[in-house]
Design an enzyme around this catalytic site. Structure first.
Site, PDB file in Angstrom:
ATOM      1  N   GLU A 279       0.890  -1.172   0.000  1.00  8.41           N
ATOM      2  CA  GLU A 279       0.000   0.000   0.000  1.00  8.41           C
ATOM      3  C   GLU A 279       0.921   1.212   0.000  1.00  8.41           C
ATOM      4  O   GLU A 279       1.538   1.517   1.020  1.00  8.41           O
ATOM      5  CB  GLU A 279      -0.877   0.011   1.260  1.00  8.41           C
TER       6      GLU A 279
ATOM      7  N   CYS B 120      -2.188   9.151   2.792  1.00  9.88           N
ATOM      8  CA  CYS B 120      -1.971   8.602   1.451  1.00  9.88           C
ATOM      9  C   CYS B 120      -3.117   8.994   0.528  1.00  9.88           C
ATOM     10  O   CYS B 120      -2.992   8.923  -0.689  1.00  9.88           O
ATOM     11  CB  CYS B 120      -1.820   7.096   1.528  1.00  9.88           C
TER      12      CYS B 120
HETATM   13  P1  NAD Z   1       8.641   4.718   4.406  1.00 10.10           P
HETATM   14  O1  NAD Z   1       8.584   3.897   3.170  1.00 10.10           O
HETATM   15  O2  NAD Z   1       9.810   5.605   4.595  1.00 10.10           O
HETATM   16  O3  NAD Z   1       8.620   3.758   5.699  1.00 10.10           O
HETATM   17  C1  NAD Z   1       7.594   2.837   5.915  1.00 10.10           C
HETATM   18  C2  NAD Z   1       8.126   1.699   6.767  1.00 10.10           C
HETATM   19  O4  NAD Z   1       9.121   1.003   6.029  1.00 10.10           O
HETATM   20  C3  NAD Z   1       8.799   2.139   8.064  1.00 10.10           C
HETATM   21  O5  NAD Z   1       8.469   1.241   9.089  1.00 10.10           O
HETATM   22  C4  NAD Z   1      10.278   2.029   7.731  1.00 10.10           C
HETATM   23  O6  NAD Z   1      11.096   1.817   8.846  1.00 10.10           O
HETATM   24  C5  NAD Z   1      10.280   0.820   6.828  1.00 10.10           C
HETATM   25  N1  NAD Z   1      11.446   0.721   5.945  1.00 10.10           N
HETATM   26  C6  NAD Z   1      12.211   1.722   5.457  1.00 10.10           C
HETATM   27  N2  NAD Z   1      13.234   1.214   4.717  1.00 10.10           N
HETATM   28  C7  NAD Z   1      13.075  -0.134   4.721  1.00 10.10           C
HETATM   29  C8  NAD Z   1      13.787  -1.209   4.123  1.00 10.10           C
HETATM   30  N3  NAD Z   1      14.883  -1.001   3.381  1.00 10.10           N
HETATM   31  N4  NAD Z   1      13.335  -2.461   4.318  1.00 10.10           N
HETATM   32  C9  NAD Z   1      12.227  -2.695   5.053  1.00 10.10           C
HETATM   33  N5  NAD Z   1      11.531  -1.720   5.664  1.00 10.10           N
HETATM   34  C10 NAD Z   1      11.939  -0.448   5.504  1.00 10.10           C
HETATM   35  O7  NAD Z   1       7.274   5.509   4.490  1.00 10.10           O
HETATM   36  P2  NAD Z   1       6.785   6.542   5.608  1.00 10.10           P
HETATM   37  O8  NAD Z   1       7.529   7.830   5.437  1.00 10.10           O
HETATM   38  O9  NAD Z   1       6.789   5.898   6.947  1.00 10.10           O
HETATM   39  O10 NAD Z   1       5.250   6.740   5.191  1.00 10.10           O
HETATM   40  C11 NAD Z   1       4.854   7.623   4.203  1.00 10.10           C
HETATM   41  C12 NAD Z   1       4.465   6.883   2.945  1.00 10.10           C
HETATM   42  O11 NAD Z   1       3.495   5.884   3.244  1.00 10.10           O
HETATM   43  C13 NAD Z   1       3.796   7.788   1.927  1.00 10.10           C
HETATM   44  O12 NAD Z   1       4.309   7.507   0.641  1.00 10.10           O
HETATM   45  C14 NAD Z   1       2.329   7.412   2.011  1.00 10.10           C
HETATM   46  O13 NAD Z   1       1.575   7.664   0.859  1.00 10.10           O
HETATM   47  C15 NAD Z   1       2.425   5.960   2.295  1.00 10.10           C
HETATM   48  N6  NAD Z   1       1.178   5.459   2.890  1.00 10.10           N
HETATM   49  C16 NAD Z   1       0.369   4.681   2.105  1.00 10.10           C
HETATM   50  C17 NAD Z   1      -0.837   4.213   2.600  1.00 10.10           C
HETATM   51  C18 NAD Z   1      -1.727   3.344   1.743  1.00 10.10           C
HETATM   52  O14 NAD Z   1      -2.547   2.633   2.301  1.00 10.10           O
HETATM   53  N7  NAD Z   1      -1.624   3.368   0.430  1.00 10.10           N
HETATM   54  C19 NAD Z   1      -1.218   4.545   3.906  1.00 10.10           C
HETATM   55  C20 NAD Z   1      -0.377   5.349   4.671  1.00 10.10           C
HETATM   56  C21 NAD Z   1       0.826   5.800   4.157  1.00 10.10           C
END
Ligand code: NAD
Length: 501
Positions: free
Chosen positions: A251, A285
């Site tokens: 997502e 999002c």
């Molecule tokens: P992010 O991708 O930076 O981090 C999300 C999670 O991934 C965190 O727990 C982070 O620690 C982990 N992560 C980071 N690098 C990783 C790796 N190499 N391997 C495994 N895990 C890793 O995102 P964010 O800044 O926390 O959230 C914002 C983003 O989330 C925005 O793009 C937003 O649109 C999206 N989002 C989408 C939805 C949806 O349902 N479509 C809902 C909420 C947020």
């Protein structure tokens, strides 16, 4: 609040990380406020948590589904009791207004109730066989140990969107929350401990993405990853999971649009635009980051929107009357300001905002003014890339066809709304918009838990969360054929052969 410092939750106990390292969680409205200290875990901690989940799996998958689901009912009731306390902590940890934090917790409560009910359904089908004296049924089978990786913007609701269906499905899980909201995650997992969920069924490993998230994705005993976050990280996880044949549900980000047609109720459309663009400081999002407005009403809409936005109070989300709270951290603030300057360089015109807000007690936080661009065009980066901050832009169109084409003109496809009372335009839009969620006369934000949630194109990879579909992430379909004829029956052959009977 009783506890602020947490290790990892593994096999029913809070344990220190093998690294011996911790990290702090701070209030984005006032970075001098430290909320607690948390395990900065590494691969060994992830391995320990996965082993606990592996050991708990056989017993948990054999536990009757209604019994598995009953734990969620108890979690829902406990969350109700703790709603106010948790909401206040959430506002301090991730910044959004108290009303929105309450809604986040409420969404978690609703979904826990809903999934508790799914445990009494968990339906399969019975299907007629083409051969006589034979019977088919389908049943769900848990996928195994799953890794759940979440962002910070809905620190209670999104984890529950994953943990709850995983539990009902019969999966055991390792949950790696975002590093910006470890306290909400720990307090949530503590509820599962309090209601007596058996050790190893839900495990929590706090830490950074590359140090704790990546080993979870790479772990050979993890059968599926459910990830919500950014496109870049999602793409990387998708590639890794493809190589190791893990199920992967993503997502990701979006570039959501609100279309306003000439017959729209303009007051409603303005309220919807302001709410959709600036709630959670644009860090949803589903946030409205494009306003696609028909030329006939564009001047009137723009005037009313500016009037509405200029009245928005920016500040600490715990204070009453605040509409725009901080963004999550310094990096995000800088990213948003960078996008604002990119927009100006591209030729879009700032009508409101465009800068950081400091002073009046806000100097220790990450505040950005509600920003409205005009003359945003489809080729601009600010019209195509997710900003994830309080920034929106007006784009002009002359027909519903043009509006739909522009709305569809990005790589994302989560949420789109249209304001009109013209039934022809409604159906044209509903049929042609390439978004997982389409609203008519309602904002792009505000998902309800009983309907599927997810996006098309780069917003995801075809999976849906919430609703009954959320069980699909965590189960395999098993087809069971039972032959009670007492003889060998060959499909597609014997039913045509009279001598076979
Ligand atoms: P992010 O991708 O930076 O981090 C999300 C999670 O991934 C965190 O727990 C982070 O620690 C982990 N992560 C980071 N690098 C990783 C790796 N190499 N391997 C495994 N895990 C890793 O995102 P964010 O800044 O926390 O959230 C914002 C983003 O989330 C925005 O793009 C937003 O649109 C999206 N989002 C989408 C939805 C949806 O349902 N479509 C809902 C909420 C947020």
């Amino acid at each position: 609040m009783s506890r602020t410092d947490f290790g990892n939750y593994i096999n029913g106990d809070w344990v220190d990380p093998s690294t011996g390292e911790t990290f702090e969680s701070r209030n984005p409205a006032d970075r001098t406020q430290v909320l607690g200290s948390f395990a900065k875990s590494g691969a060994a901690d992830v391995d320990r948590a996965v082993q606990a989940a592996v050991e708990a799996y056989p017993r948990w998958m054999s536990t009757p589904v209604p019994e598995r689901a009953d734990y969620l009912l108890r979690v829902a009731l406990l969350l109700e009791e703790r709603k106010e306390e948790l909401s206040r902590i959430m506002t301090q940890e991730m910044g959004k207004t108290l009303k929105e934090s309450r809604a986040d917790v409420q969404e978690g409560i609703d979904f826990a109730h809903y999934m508790a009910g799914e445990g009494r359904r968990f339906f399969g089908n019975s299907i007629p066989a083409e051969l006589p004296n034979k019977f088919y049924m389908t049943m769900r089978h848990p996928i195994g140990v799953v890794g759940l990786i979440t962002p910070w913007n809905f620190p209670i609701a999104i984890p529950l969107w994953k943990i709850a269906p995983a539990m009902v499905a019969g999966c055991t899980s390792v949950f790696k929350p975002a590093e910006d909201t470890p306290l909400c995650a720990a307090l949530l997992v503590d509820l599962f401990h309090e209601v007596g969920v058996p050790p190893g069924v839900v495990n929590l490993v706090n830490g950074m993405g590359e140090e704790a998230g990546a080993p979870l994705v790479d772990h050979p005993s993890v059968r599926a990853i459910s990830f919500t976050g950014s496109l870049d990280v999602g793409r990387m996880i998708n590639e890794k999971c493809a190589r190791s044949m893990k199920r992967c549900s993503l997502e990701l980000g979006s570039k959501n649009a609100l279309i306003i047609m000439p017959d729209a109720d303009l007051d409603l459309a303005v309220e919807s635009a302001a709410w959709g663009a600036f709630a959670t400081s644009g860090q949803r999002c589903t946030a409205t980051s494009r306003l696609i407005v028909h030329d006939d009403v564009r001047p009137a809409f723009t005037d009313r929107l500016l009037e509405r936005v200029s009245g928005m109070k920016v500040g600490n989300g715990l204070e009453p009357g605040i509409e725009l709270a901080p963004v999550i951290n310094e990096a995000q603030k800088n990213r948003v300001l960078e996008y604002i300057s990119v927009g100006q360089q591209e030729g879009a015109k700032i009508l409101h905002g465009g800068e950081e807000v400091t002073g009046d007690g806000l100097e220790n936080g990450y505040f950005v003014a509600p920003t409205v661009f005009d003359e945003m065009t489809a080729d601009m980066r600010i019209a195509r890339e997710e900003i994830f901050g309080p920034v929106t832009g007006i784009m002009r169109v002359e027909s519903v066809e043009e509006a739909v084409a522009i709305a569809n003109g990005t790589d994302y496809g989560l949420s789109c709304a249209i304001y009109t009372h013209d039934i022809t335009n409604v159906f044209k839009a509903v049929n042609q918009l390439e978004f997982g969620i389409v609203y008519v006369n309602a904002p792009t934000i505000g998902a309800e838990i009983q309907v599927p949630f997810g996006g098309m194109k780069n917003t995801g990879n075809g999976h849906r969360e919430a609703g009954p579909q959320s069980l699909d992430e965590f189960t395999e379909w098993k087809t069971v054929g039972i032959d009670f004829s007492g003889k060998l029956q060959r499909a597609q052959m014997d039913q045509d052969d009279p001598s076979a009977s």
